[in-house]
Design a protein around this motif. Structure first.
Motif, PDB file in Angstrom:
ATOM      1  N   ALA A  17     -14.402  18.976 -32.749  1.00 27.21           N
ATOM      2  CA  ALA A  17     -15.220  18.406 -32.574  1.00 27.21           C
ATOM      3  C   ALA A  17     -16.299  17.041 -33.581  1.00 27.21           C
ATOM      4  N   VAL A  18     -15.151  16.699 -34.723  1.00 32.83           N
ATOM      5  CA  VAL A  18     -15.870  15.502 -35.541  1.00 32.83           C
ATOM      6  C   VAL A  18     -13.625  15.067 -35.519  1.00 32.83           C
ATOM      7  N   ILE A  19     -15.128  13.147 -35.648  1.00 30.44           N
ATOM      8  CA  ILE A  19     -14.459  12.172 -35.838  1.00 30.44           C
ATOM      9  C   ILE A  19     -14.242  11.383 -36.853  1.00 30.44           C
ATOM     10  N   ASP A  20     -13.299  11.684 -37.743  1.00 25.14           N
ATOM     11  CA  ASP A  20     -13.510  11.105 -39.303  1.00 25.14           C
ATOM     12  C   ASP A  20     -14.625   9.486 -39.703  1.00 25.14           C
ATOM     13  N   LEU A  21     -13.881   8.685 -38.857  1.00 24.28           N
ATOM     14  CA  LEU A  21     -13.902   7.374 -38.753  1.00 24.28           C
ATOM     15  C   LEU A  21     -14.144   7.077 -36.772  1.00 24.28           C
ATOM     16  N   VAL A  22     -15.060   5.928 -36.701  1.00 27.60           N
ATOM     17  CA  VAL A  22     -15.101   5.406 -35.134  1.00 27.60           C
ATOM     18  C   VAL A  22     -15.537   4.356 -35.561  1.00 27.60           C
ATOM     19  N   ALA A  23     -14.743   3.049 -35.275  1.00 23.47           N
ATOM     20  CA  ALA A  23     -15.245   1.854 -34.813  1.00 23.47           C
ATOM     21  C   ALA A  23     -15.102   0.751 -34.074  1.00 23.47           C
ATOM     22  N   VAL A  24     -16.269  -0.024 -33.585  1.00 27.87           N
ATOM     23  CA  VAL A  24     -16.378  -0.633 -33.173  1.00 27.87           C
ATOM     24  C   VAL A  24     -14.781  -2.160 -32.273  1.00 27.87           C
ATOM     25  N   HIS A  25     -14.454  -1.060 -31.889  1.00 26.02           N
ATOM     26  CA  HIS A  25     -12.614  -1.869 -31.362  1.00 26.02           C
ATOM     27  C   HIS A  25     -13.137  -3.946 -31.703  1.00 26.02           C
ATOM     28  N   ASN A  26     -12.167  -4.812 -31.515  1.00 27.52           N
ATOM     29  CA  ASN A  26     -12.179  -5.633 -31.939  1.00 27.52           C
ATOM     30  C   ASN A  26     -13.852  -6.584 -31.378  1.00 27.52           C
ATOM     31  N   LEU A  39     -18.625   4.800 -40.055  1.00 23.93           N
ATOM     32  CA  LEU A  39     -18.350   4.243 -38.865  1.00 23.93           C
ATOM     33  C   LEU A  39     -17.676   2.113 -39.345  1.00 23.93           C
ATOM     34  N   GLY A  40     -17.457   1.627 -38.618  1.00 21.89           N
ATOM     35  CA  GLY A  40     -17.127   0.316 -39.488  1.00 21.89           C
ATOM     36  C   GLY A  40     -17.212  -0.765 -37.901  1.00 21.89           C
ATOM     37  N   VAL A  41     -15.922  -1.741 -38.090  1.00 22.55           N
ATOM     38  CA  VAL A  41     -15.575  -2.514 -37.322  1.00 22.55           C
ATOM     39  C   VAL A  41     -14.005  -3.090 -37.520  1.00 22.55           C
ATOM     40  N   THR A  42     -13.691  -3.842 -36.395  1.00 22.20           N
ATOM     41  CA  THR A  42     -11.919  -3.898 -36.350  1.00 22.20           C
ATOM     42  C   THR A  42     -11.863  -5.125 -35.815  1.00 22.20           C
ATOM     43  N   VAL A  43     -10.894  -5.810 -35.748  1.00 19.04           N
ATOM     44  CA  VAL A  43     -10.732  -7.231 -35.355  1.00 19.04           C
ATOM     45  C   VAL A  43      -8.427  -6.836 -35.464  1.00 19.04           C
ATOM     46  N   TRP A  44      -8.255  -7.773 -34.958  1.00 24.23           N
ATOM     47  CA  TRP A  44      -6.477  -7.992 -35.378  1.00 24.23           C
ATOM     48  C   TRP A  44      -5.958  -9.508 -34.820  1.00 24.23           C
ATOM     49  N   ARG A  45      -7.361 -10.421 -35.204  1.00 28.62           N
ATOM     50  CA  ARG A  45      -6.560 -11.863 -35.615  1.00 28.62           C
ATOM     51  C   ARG A  45      -7.548 -12.824 -36.004  1.00 28.62           C
ATOM     52  N   ASP A  46      -6.662 -13.950 -36.603  1.00 27.75           N
ATOM     53  CA  ASP A  46      -7.860 -14.489 -37.495  1.00 27.75           C
ATOM     54  C   ASP A  46      -8.732 -15.384 -36.944  1.00 27.75           C
ATOM     55  N   THR A  47      -8.645 -15.516 -35.678  1.00 31.63           N
ATOM     56  CA  THR A  47     -10.024 -16.588 -34.532  1.00 31.63           C
ATOM     57  C   THR A  47     -11.360 -15.499 -34.641  1.00 31.63           C
ATOM     58  N   GLN A  48     -11.175 -14.224 -34.460  1.00 30.39           N
ATOM     59  CA  GLN A  48     -11.877 -13.295 -35.283  1.00 30.39           C
ATOM     60  C   GLN A  48     -13.073 -13.501 -36.255  1.00 30.39           C
ATOM     61  N   PHE A  49     -12.072 -14.260 -37.769  1.00 33.91           N
ATOM     62  CA  PHE A  49     -12.881 -13.943 -39.006  1.00 33.91           C
ATOM     63  C   PHE A  49     -14.305 -14.093 -38.855  1.00 33.91           C
ATOM     64  N   ALA A  50     -14.442 -15.454 -38.236  1.00 28.80           N
ATOM     65  CA  ALA A  50     -15.596 -15.759 -38.578  1.00 28.80           C
ATOM     66  C   ALA A  50     -17.287 -14.961 -38.001  1.00 28.80           C
ATOM     67  N   ASP A  51     -16.887 -14.239 -36.230  1.00 28.37           N
ATOM     68  CA  ASP A  51     -17.872 -13.327 -36.412  1.00 28.37           C
ATOM     69  C   ASP A  51     -17.954 -11.702 -36.990  1.00 28.37           C
ATOM     70  N   LEU A  52     -16.527 -11.519 -37.896  1.00 32.74           N
ATOM     71  CA  LEU A  52     -16.385 -10.285 -38.644  1.00 32.74           C
ATOM     72  C   LEU A  52     -17.336 -10.876 -39.657  1.00 32.74           C
ATOM     73  N   GLU A  53     -17.371 -11.345 -40.381  1.00 35.31           N
ATOM     74  CA  GLU A  53     -17.925 -12.122 -41.690  1.00 35.31           C
ATOM     75  C   GLU A  53     -19.543 -12.162 -41.453  1.00 35.31           C
ATOM     76  N   ALA A  54     -19.937 -12.651 -40.106  1.00 29.61           N
ATOM     77  CA  ALA A  54     -21.331 -12.804 -40.147  1.00 29.61           C
ATOM     78  C   ALA A  54     -21.955 -11.347 -39.982  1.00 29.61           C
TER      79      ALA A  54
END
Length: 309
Positions: A140-149, A172-187
């Motif tokens: 009924a509850v998920i502790d954390l859901v993140a926006v994938h990639n 809540l949060g967001v995820t990445v898995w490669r360095d090329t996403q870091f600029a968008d993640l930082e923003a």
């Protein structure tokens, strides 16, 4: 687990059949462990054990009793040793279904900090995906859901805020898995209020420490670390090698602990989430969250050691 880990652990005598046998039963090497290091979630102050389980690939099995049995034993051992964080995603094949069956064991679900993801663009489609995750994992509850990639973060974060307001998710949060996403993640980290980010960071993949990890500390965002063993190179590089004697200075007993203690020693890191599908790997990996961690000088020595391999 990467195949070369088996060779590394076999050489160290850490595979399951190498554990001591007393009275005809296997006696776990960590039967009476000291407590695991815990790290706070900055947005709430709640603390988490500092090593979790990632379910990509290893939990993508046919959801039958024989296929699930070793995974169930790994999760049971993980919880018994003080672990709680388990991370999955709808895109990980059958992993959500498998977790749902494992967590149906009486008393287990409430002991697990369950982390999911949403990876579909569009408000309605994203919500539908999350609803399927609730059903697949029978919770009924998920502790954390993140926006994938970082998939459609505007729409999906709005959905997650609604679900958080309804108390159907806790963080809540967001995820990445490669360095090329870091600029968008930082923003995104600068313009949004997030509880968690999940990012790739390892002893041979250190770029997250340049801007992402300091920004997380500045913004009060918890950090989960995926691929903490790097992308194939680390275990291959140390196969057949003994641990350097100086690793005893930070209570390191294996190469997996060497790699995990490096990641965990960064003050911004909350919880690495290596894949753990076997009891022996659970026991070994959780050892990284006990005892001393390397200081800045020792971490620099670890970097130089690996860079020279």
């Amino acid at each position: 687990m990467h195949p070369s880990r088996r060779a590394v652990l076999a050489g160290a005598g850490l595979l399951p059949f190498a554990l001591p046998v007393l009275g005809g039963a296997v006696s776990p090497a960590w039967a009476e462990p000291e407590g695991l290091i815990r790290r706070p979630i900055p947005s709430s102050g709640e603390t988490l054990p500092a090593i979790g389980i990632g379910t990509s690939r290893r939990y993508e099995v046919e959801p039958t009793p024989d296929k699930i049995a070793p995974l169930r034993e790994a999760v049971r051992r993980f919880e018994a040793l003080g672990g709680s964080v388990i991370d999955t995603a709808p895109s990980y094949g059958t992993a959500e279904d498998v977790l749902g069956l494992i967590l149906a064991e009486p008393g287990l679900r409430e002991k697990v900090f369950l982390c999911g993801k949403v990876g579909t663009p569009g408000r309605e489609a994203g919500l539908a995906e999350i609803e399927r995750s609730f059903k697949r994992m029978n919770t009924a509850v998920i502790d954390l859901v993140a926006v994938h990639n970082l998939i459609d973060p505007t729409a999906n974060l709005a959905t997650l805020r609604d679900l958080k307001g309804q108390k159907r998710i806790r963080y809540l949060g967001v995820t990445v898995w490669r360095d090329t996403q870091f600029a968008d993640l930082e923003a995104l980290m600068r313009r949004e209020t997030l509880d968690f980010v999940q990012v790739n960071y390892a002893l041979d993949d250190r770029r997250a420490a340049e801007r992402i990890l300091p920004l997380a500390a500045e913004r009060g965002i918890a950090v989960m670390v995926n691929v903490p063993f790097g992308r194939d190179r680390l275990f291959k590089a140390v196969q057949g090698r003994d641990l350097p004697p100086w690793t005893a200075e930070f209570d390191c007993a294996s190469w997996p602990q060497f790699f995990l203690k490096y990641v965990l020693a960064h003050p911004a890191v909350t919880c690495p989430i290596p894949g753990m599908a076997k009891v022996a790997y659970v026991e070994d990996n959780l050892g990284a969250a006990r005892g001393r961690l390397p200081d800045a000088v020792q971490r620099a020595r670890m970097e130089a050691f690996v860079d020279a391999l």
